[in-house]
Design a protein around this motif. Structure first.
Motif, PDB file in Angstrom:
ATOM      1  N   LEU A  79      14.633   9.469   5.506  1.00 12.01           N
ATOM      2  CA  LEU A  79      14.286   8.049   5.439  1.00 12.01           C
ATOM      3  C   LEU A  79      13.660   7.603   6.752  1.00 12.01           C
ATOM      4  CD1 LEU A  79      14.454   5.104   4.324  1.00 12.01           C
ATOM      5  CD2 LEU A  79      16.721   5.000   5.348  1.00 12.01           C
ATOM      6  N   PHE A  80      12.520   6.935   6.658  1.00 11.51           N
ATOM      7  CA  PHE A  80      11.874   6.329   7.814  1.00 11.51           C
ATOM      8  C   PHE A  80      11.599   4.864   7.495  1.00 11.51           C
ATOM      9  CE2 PHE A  80      11.100  10.786   8.332  1.00 11.51           C
ATOM     10  CZ  PHE A  80      11.228  10.996   9.696  1.00 11.51           C
ATOM     11  N   PHE A  81      12.196   3.992   8.278  1.00 17.27           N
ATOM     12  CA  PHE A  81      12.027   2.546   8.146  1.00 17.27           C
ATOM     13  C   PHE A  81      11.358   2.074   9.427  1.00 17.27           C
ATOM     14  CE2 PHE A  81      14.135  -1.804   8.358  1.00 17.27           C
ATOM     15  CZ  PHE A  81      13.348  -2.369   7.368  1.00 17.27           C
ATOM     16  N   PRO A 135       9.738  17.792  -2.122  1.00 17.66           N
ATOM     17  CA  PRO A 135       9.840  17.163  -0.791  1.00 17.66           C
ATOM     18  C   PRO A 135       8.454  16.919  -0.187  1.00 17.66           C
ATOM     19  CG  PRO A 135      11.342  19.028  -0.991  1.00 17.66           C
ATOM     20  CD  PRO A 135      10.430  19.087  -2.179  1.00 17.66           C
ATOM     21  N   PHE A 136       8.360  15.890   0.670  1.00 17.65           N
ATOM     22  CA  PHE A 136       7.121  15.618   1.382  1.00 17.65           C
ATOM     23  C   PHE A 136       7.437  14.921   2.686  1.00 17.65           C
ATOM     24  CE2 PHE A 136       7.906  11.894  -1.229  1.00 17.65           C
ATOM     25  CZ  PHE A 136       7.535  10.827  -0.438  1.00 17.65           C
ATOM     26  N   ARG A 137       6.446  14.801   3.569  1.00 17.52           N
ATOM     27  CA  ARG A 137       6.628  14.187   4.879  1.00 17.52           C
ATOM     28  C   ARG A 137       6.723  12.675   4.720  1.00 17.52           C
ATOM     29  NH1 ARG A 137       4.937  16.738   9.647  1.00 17.52           N
ATOM     30  NH2 ARG A 137       5.429  14.721  10.585  1.00 17.52           N
ATOM     31  N   THR A 138       7.959  12.168   4.714  1.00 14.47           N
ATOM     32  CA  THR A 138       8.160  10.736   4.482  1.00 14.47           C
ATOM     33  C   THR A 138       7.819   9.888   5.709  1.00 14.47           C
ATOM     34  OG1 THR A 138      10.506  11.156   4.903  1.00 14.47           O
ATOM     35  CG2 THR A 138       9.817  10.946   2.612  1.00 14.47           C
ATOM     36  N   ASP A 139       7.643  10.505   6.871  1.00 12.61           N
ATOM     37  CA  ASP A 139       7.152   9.742   8.014  1.00 12.61           C
ATOM     38  C   ASP A 139       5.634   9.521   7.900  1.00 12.61           C
ATOM     39  OD1 ASP A 139       6.744  12.463   8.345  1.00 12.61           O
ATOM     40  OD2 ASP A 139       6.916  12.411  10.531  1.00 12.61           O
ATOM     41  N   GLY A 190       9.559   5.178   4.125  1.00 11.01           N
ATOM     42  CA  GLY A 190       9.336   6.533   3.639  1.00 11.01           C
ATOM     43  C   GLY A 190      10.650   7.157   3.204  1.00 11.01           C
ATOM     44  N   ILE A 191      10.817   7.366   1.905  1.00 14.24           N
ATOM     45  CA  ILE A 191      12.003   8.014   1.345  1.00 14.24           C
ATOM     46  C   ILE A 191      11.677   8.325  -0.111  1.00 14.24           C
ATOM     47  CG2 ILE A 191      13.093   5.868   0.597  1.00 14.24           C
ATOM     48  CD1 ILE A 191      15.824   7.137   1.154  1.00 14.24           C
ATOM     49  N   ALA A 192      12.333   9.336  -0.670  1.00 14.93           N
ATOM     50  CA  ALA A 192      12.100   9.641  -2.082  1.00 14.93           C
ATOM     51  C   ALA A 192      13.262  10.424  -2.653  1.00 14.93           C
ATOM     52  CB  ALA A 192      10.809  10.443  -2.267  1.00 14.93           C
ATOM     53  N   GLY A 193      13.489  10.239  -3.930  1.00 20.14           N
ATOM     54  CA  GLY A 193      14.428  11.044  -4.691  1.00 20.14           C
ATOM     55  C   GLY A 193      13.686  11.733  -5.823  1.00 20.14           C
ATOM     56  N   GLY A 194      14.411  12.246  -6.792  1.00 25.81           N
ATOM     57  CA  GLY A 194      13.786  12.888  -7.931  1.00 25.81           C
ATOM     58  C   GLY A 194      13.443  11.895  -9.025  1.00 25.81           C
ATOM     59  N   LYS A 198       0.866  -1.181   0.000  1.00 29.11           N
ATOM     60  CA  LYS A 198       0.000   0.000   0.000  1.00 29.11           C
ATOM     61  C   LYS A 198       0.905   1.234   0.000  1.00 29.11           C
ATOM     62  CE  LYS A 198      -3.831  -2.168   2.512  1.00 29.11           C
ATOM     63  NZ  LYS A 198      -4.720  -2.090   3.706  1.00 29.11           N
ATOM     64  N   GLY A 199       0.318   2.402  -0.299  1.00 24.28           N
ATOM     65  CA  GLY A 199       1.141   3.603  -0.224  1.00 24.28           C
ATOM     66  C   GLY A 199       0.466   4.844  -0.770  1.00 24.28           C
ATOM     67  N   PHE A 200       0.777   5.961  -0.109  1.00 21.62           N
ATOM     68  CA  PHE A 200       0.419   7.308  -0.561  1.00 21.62           C
ATOM     69  C   PHE A 200      -1.089   7.559  -0.608  1.00 21.62           C
ATOM     70  CE2 PHE A 200       4.439   6.183  -2.852  1.00 21.62           C
ATOM     71  CZ  PHE A 200       5.276   6.925  -2.028  1.00 21.62           C
ATOM     72  N   GLU A 201      -1.875   6.810   0.165  1.00 22.73           N
ATOM     73  CA  GLU A 201      -3.309   7.098   0.239  1.00 22.73           C
ATOM     74  C   GLU A 201      -3.511   8.473   0.877  1.00 22.73           C
ATOM     75  OE1 GLU A 201      -1.778   4.480   1.610  1.00 22.73           O
ATOM     76  OE2 GLU A 201      -3.025   2.680   1.582  1.00 22.73           O
ATOM     77  N   GLY A 202      -4.383   9.266   0.298  1.00 29.91           N
ATOM     78  CA  GLY A 202      -4.666  10.587   0.835  1.00 29.91           C
ATOM     79  C   GLY A 202      -3.535  11.576   0.695  1.00 29.91           C
ATOM     80  N   PHE A 203      -2.608  11.320  -0.233  1.00 28.61           N
ATOM     81  CA  PHE A 203      -1.459  12.228  -0.403  1.00 28.61           C
ATOM     82  C   PHE A 203      -1.940  13.635  -0.729  1.00 28.61           C
ATOM     83  CE2 PHE A 203       2.053  14.103  -2.859  1.00 28.61           C
ATOM     84  CZ  PHE A 203       3.059  13.978  -1.917  1.00 28.61           C
ATOM     85  N   GLN A 204      -1.375  14.640  -0.070  1.00 21.37           N
ATOM     86  CA  GLN A 204      -1.884  16.005  -0.146  1.00 21.37           C
ATOM     87  C   GLN A 204      -1.180  16.875  -1.184  1.00 21.37           C
ATOM     88  OE1 GLN A 204      -1.686  17.464   3.884  1.00 21.37           O
ATOM     89  NE2 GLN A 204      -3.361  16.149   4.587  1.00 21.37           N
ATOM     90  N   GLY A 205      -0.165  16.327  -1.861  1.00 24.48           N
ATOM     91  CA  GLY A 205       0.512  17.109  -2.889  1.00 24.48           C
ATOM     92  C   GLY A 205      -0.232  17.065  -4.215  1.00 24.48           C
ATOM     93  N   ASN A 206       0.243  17.821  -5.168  1.00 25.72           N
ATOM     94  CA  ASN A 206      -0.388  17.865  -6.483  1.00 25.72           C
ATOM     95  C   ASN A 206      -0.061  16.634  -7.319  1.00 25.72           C
ATOM     96  OD1 ASN A 206      -1.549  20.431  -6.053  1.00 25.72           O
ATOM     97  ND2 ASN A 206       0.383  21.436  -6.566  1.00 25.72           N
ATOM     98  N   VAL A 207       1.153  16.078  -7.132  1.00 24.95           N
ATOM     99  CA  VAL A 207       1.594  14.926  -7.897  1.00 24.95           C
ATOM    100  C   VAL A 207       1.935  13.799  -6.929  1.00 24.95           C
ATOM    101  CG1 VAL A 207       3.241  14.026  -9.572  1.00 24.95           C
ATOM    102  CG2 VAL A 207       2.519  16.419  -9.710  1.00 24.95           C
TER     103      VAL A 207
END
Length: 262
Positions: free
Chosen positions: A141-143, A104-108, A236-240, A70-79
């Motif tokens: 990064l949040f593991f 950038p976004f809240r990866t926690d 929770g982690i992301a790059g470009g 699962k992932g990114f349900e309810g994400f508040q960004g535009n993309v």
């Protein structure tokens, strides 16, 4: 490697990271053969409870469309961030999970979550994951080892770029989480784009955990921060888009991984 302590109440001199008490007793069934076939021993519990290397998933597949992720349900960004299986970018040149976003976004709060086949609430369990940071971080990064709910963080390994106010050097600053979240044991390691290994040992009987970044201990006999059963792993982690964060070799097991002991 440098380390700093802020309101840290656990004994940092404990040797448990090097010499741990037995994780749990695995059942061994011994069958005595009566026709000269000798003795056959079968050990139960040796297979990992989870072993994700992404090899069986089609390249380009969005991981959050699979039943066990699962992932990114309810994400508040535009993309919405992307988490897709990537060919040739894994630890050994095989497949890996590539996570990217344009800002950038809240990866926690947002990330990908691997659901376990069954909840774990007894004995000792080991959790390990490999990750490779992007050149430009779009969030720390949040593991997390979590219960069914996102706020049920049982144990955590976290890191991100850090530059002290009196320094021009940027490092990776690692930490674990405590019952009171402002208590931290910080461990700093050089920042690079090498593969790193995150390892946690959760002891449900004693309600503690230990964790490591590569071979560096981040804490020992740390209190579990939720009473929930272990149900899912949050990453929770992301790059470009052209510089993703990479995840590989996600393992949950009753047995200690290579380089560690029960």
């Amino acid at each position: 490697m440098t380390r700093s302590v802020q309101l840290f109440h656990t004994n940092p001199n404990s040797s448990r990271g090097n010499s741990m008490r037995p994780a749990c007793l695995f059942l061994t069934v011994t069958l005595a053969a009566v026709l000269g076939l000798g003795v056959v021993s079968v050990t139960l519990g040796a297979e990992p409870l989870l072993n994700d290397d992404f090899e069986a998933i089609e390249t380009g597949q969005s991981i959050v469309t699979l039943d066990e992720w699962k992932g990114f349900e309810g994400f508040q960004g535009n993309v919405r961030p992307e988490a897709v299986v990537s060919e040739g970018n894994g630890v050994d040149g095989s497949k890996a999970l590539a996570i990217s976003h344009t800002e950038p976004f809240r990866t926690d709060n947002w990330g990908v979550r691997r659901q376990l086949g069954q909840q774990i609430a007894d004995g000792v369990v080991w959790v390990q994951c490999r990750f490779k940071a992007p050149k430009t971080w779009n969030g720390g990064l949040f593991f997390d080892m979590r219960g069914e709910k996102s706020n049920q963080v049982i144990a955590r390994i976290a890191t991100g770029p850090y530059t002290a106010t009196d320094s021009k050097t940027t490092t990776l600053r690692w930490h674990s989480v405590f019952t009171r979240p402002y208590w931290r044991l910080y461990t700093q390691t050089p920042i690079d784009q090498n593969w790193h290994t995150m390892t946690a040992r959760i002891d449900f009987e004693h309600r503690t955990y230990a964790c490591w970044a590569d071979e560096e201990s981040l804490g020992d006999e740390l209190p579990l921060t939720s009473e929930a059963s272990f149900s899912q792993i949050h990453i929770g982690i992301a790059g470009g888009p052209h510089d993703p964060a990479l995840i590989d070799k996600l393992i949950v097991s009753r047995l200690a991984p290579q380089g560690f002991s029960d």
